[in-house]
Design a protein around this motif. Sequence first.
Motif, mmCIF file in Angstrom:
data_model
loop_
_atom_site.group_PDB
_atom_site.id
_atom_site.type_symbol
_atom_site.label_atom_id
_atom_site.label_comp_id
_atom_site.label_asym_id
_atom_site.label_seq_id
_atom_site.Cartn_x
_atom_site.Cartn_y
_atom_site.Cartn_z
ATOM 1 N N LYS A 91 0.769 -1.235 0.159
ATOM 2 C CA LYS A 91 -0.130 0.116 -0.194
ATOM 3 C C LYS A 91 0.838 0.863 -0.074
ATOM 4 C CE LYS A 91 -3.458 -1.944 2.112
ATOM 5 N NZ LYS A 91 -4.823 -2.158 3.680
ATOM 6 N N ALA A 92 0.910 2.250 -0.751
ATOM 7 C CA ALA A 92 0.957 3.274 -0.599
ATOM 8 C C ALA A 92 -0.024 4.906 -0.485
ATOM 9 C CB ALA A 92 2.117 3.466 -2.090
ATOM 10 N N SER A 93 0.911 5.379 -0.002
ATOM 11 C CA SER A 93 0.219 6.853 0.113
ATOM 12 C C SER A 93 0.757 8.259 -0.349
ATOM 13 C CB SER A 93 -0.666 6.778 1.719
ATOM 14 O OG SER A 93 -1.325 8.359 1.612
ATOM 15 N N PHE A 94 0.180 8.571 -1.263
ATOM 16 C CA PHE A 94 1.327 9.562 -1.072
ATOM 17 C C PHE A 94 1.043 11.285 -0.120
ATOM 18 C CE2 PHE A 94 -2.580 11.309 -3.571
ATOM 19 C CZ PHE A 94 -2.668 12.301 -3.410
ATOM 20 N N LYS A 95 -0.072 10.571 0.420
ATOM 21 C CA LYS A 95 -0.874 11.901 1.099
ATOM 22 C C LYS A 95 0.763 11.944 2.859
ATOM 23 C CE LYS A 95 -5.086 13.057 -0.888
ATOM 24 N NZ LYS A 95 -6.696 12.563 -0.387
ATOM 25 N N LYS A 96 0.568 10.687 2.776
ATOM 26 C CA LYS A 96 1.122 10.687 4.488
ATOM 27 C C LYS A 96 2.760 10.025 3.939
ATOM 28 C CE LYS A 96 -2.448 7.720 6.053
ATOM 29 N NZ LYS A 96 -3.104 6.578 7.179
ATOM 30 N N GLY A 97 3.531 10.098 2.616
ATOM 31 C CA GLY A 97 4.581 9.636 2.080
ATOM 32 C C GLY A 97 4.994 8.486 2.510
ATOM 33 N N LYS A 98 4.458 7.262 2.841
ATOM 34 C CA LYS A 98 3.869 5.810 3.202
ATOM 35 C C LYS A 98 4.358 4.886 2.414
ATOM 36 C CE LYS A 98 4.803 7.380 7.583
ATOM 37 N NZ LYS A 98 5.958 7.534 8.534
ATOM 38 N N VAL A 99 4.680 4.148 2.560
ATOM 39 C CA VAL A 99 4.604 2.952 2.093
ATOM 40 C C VAL A 99 4.850 1.809 2.407
ATOM 41 C CG1 VAL A 99 5.693 1.491 -0.018
ATOM 42 C CG2 VAL A 99 5.350 3.920 -0.124
ATOM 43 N N SER A 100 3.392 0.760 2.856
ATOM 44 C CA SER A 100 3.541 0.152 4.054
ATOM 45 C C SER A 100 3.392 -1.850 2.736
ATOM 46 C CB SER A 100 2.371 -0.216 4.506
ATOM 47 O OG SER A 100 2.466 -1.078 4.899
ATOM 48 N N ILE A 101 4.678 -2.347 2.964
ATOM 49 C CA ILE A 101 4.557 -3.672 2.755
ATOM 50 C C ILE A 101 4.486 -5.216 3.709
ATOM 51 C CG2 ILE A 101 6.324 -5.327 1.822
ATOM 52 C CD1 ILE A 101 8.026 -2.313 1.516
ATOM 53 N N LYS A 102 3.735 -6.411 3.112
ATOM 54 C CA LYS A 102 3.150 -6.790 3.923
ATOM 55 C C LYS A 102 4.292 -8.268 3.285
ATOM 56 C CE LYS A 102 -1.319 -5.697 5.768
ATOM 57 N NZ LYS A 102 -2.049 -5.968 6.157
ATOM 58 N N THR A 103 4.872 -8.845 4.219
ATOM 59 C CA THR A 103 6.032 -10.002 3.629
ATOM 60 C C THR A 103 5.825 -11.694 4.738
ATOM 61 O OG1 THR A 103 7.773 -11.134 2.782
ATOM 62 C CG2 THR A 103 7.668 -9.330 4.500
ATOM 63 N N ASN A 104 6.130 -12.708 4.625
ATOM 64 C CA ASN A 104 6.079 -13.393 5.473
ATOM 65 C C ASN A 104 6.905 -14.162 4.701
ATOM 66 O OD1 ASN A 104 4.816 -15.217 3.010
ATOM 67 N ND2 ASN A 104 4.092 -15.642 3.986
ATOM 68 N N SER A 105 8.354 -13.798 4.081
ATOM 69 C CA SER A 105 9.632 -13.759 3.928
ATOM 70 C C SER A 105 10.515 -12.858 4.115
ATOM 71 C CB SER A 105 10.006 -14.449 3.145
ATOM 72 O OG SER A 105 10.178 -13.580 1.115
ATOM 73 N N GLU A 106 12.089 -13.040 4.239
ATOM 74 C CA GLU A 106 12.885 -11.765 5.028
ATOM 75 C C GLU A 106 13.076 -11.201 3.171
ATOM 76 O OE1 GLU A 106 14.422 -10.577 7.622
ATOM 77 O OE2 GLU A 106 13.828 -11.923 8.547
ATOM 78 N N LEU A 107 12.867 -9.935 3.500
ATOM 79 C CA LEU A 107 13.052 -8.980 1.795
ATOM 80 C C LEU A 107 14.907 -8.596 1.611
ATOM 81 C CD1 LEU A 107 9.917 -7.157 1.633
ATOM 82 C CD2 LEU A 107 10.554 -9.124 0.213
ATOM 83 N N ASP A 108 15.419 -8.506 0.620
ATOM 84 C CA ASP A 108 16.199 -7.531 0.788
ATOM 85 C C ASP A 108 15.924 -5.624 0.001
ATOM 86 O OD1 ASP A 108 18.496 -6.507 -0.358
ATOM 87 O OD2 ASP A 108 19.090 -8.073 -2.113
ATOM 88 N N MET A 109 16.268 -5.878 1.461
ATOM 89 C CA MET A 109 15.755 -4.145 1.497
ATOM 90 C C MET A 109 16.123 -3.518 1.045
ATOM 91 S SD MET A 109 12.995 -4.313 3.587
ATOM 92 C CE MET A 109 12.758 -2.734 3.229
ATOM 93 N N LYS A 110 17.623 -3.694 0.620
ATOM 94 C CA LYS A 110 18.917 -2.608 -0.611
ATOM 95 C C LYS A 110 18.160 -2.613 -2.174
ATOM 96 C CE LYS A 110 23.478 -3.187 1.595
ATOM 97 N NZ LYS A 110 24.406 -3.117 1.167
ATOM 98 N N GLU A 111 17.465 -4.034 -2.493
ATOM 99 C CA GLU A 111 16.832 -4.363 -3.737
ATOM 100 C C GLU A 111 15.458 -3.256 -3.886
ATOM 101 O OE1 GLU A 111 15.427 -7.562 -6.924
ATOM 102 O OE2 GLU A 111 15.507 -8.469 -4.700
ATOM 103 N N VAL A 112 14.612 -3.769 -2.282
ATOM 104 C CA VAL A 112 13.177 -2.803 -2.173
ATOM 105 C C VAL A 112 13.783 -1.098 -2.313
ATOM 106 C CG1 VAL A 112 12.096 -1.476 -0.626
ATOM 107 C CG2 VAL A 112 12.020 -4.538 -0.991
#
Length: 70
Positions: free
Chosen positions: A34-55
């Motif tokens: 989910k992303a909100s330009f008004k709040k300046g937020k991106v919310s990600i749901k995952t059930n595995s480890e993400l490579d945050m550098k890639e994100v």
Amino acid sequence: MKKIELDVTGMKCKGCENRVINTLNELEGILNVKASFKKGKVSIKTNSELDMKEVYQKIQNLGFEVKKEE
């Protein structure tokens, strides 16, 4: 399930939100974005480890900035 909240600057409209959502949904392990330009937020749901550098890189490649967690 793990929820990751990111502060993202530069999103100005729904189109910006959709670009972020579509790009991050291509990554393996992401269940929901989910992303909100008004709040300046991106919310990600995952059930595995993400490579945050890639994100971060994917978001930056779209022209937005991510405030990285310290």
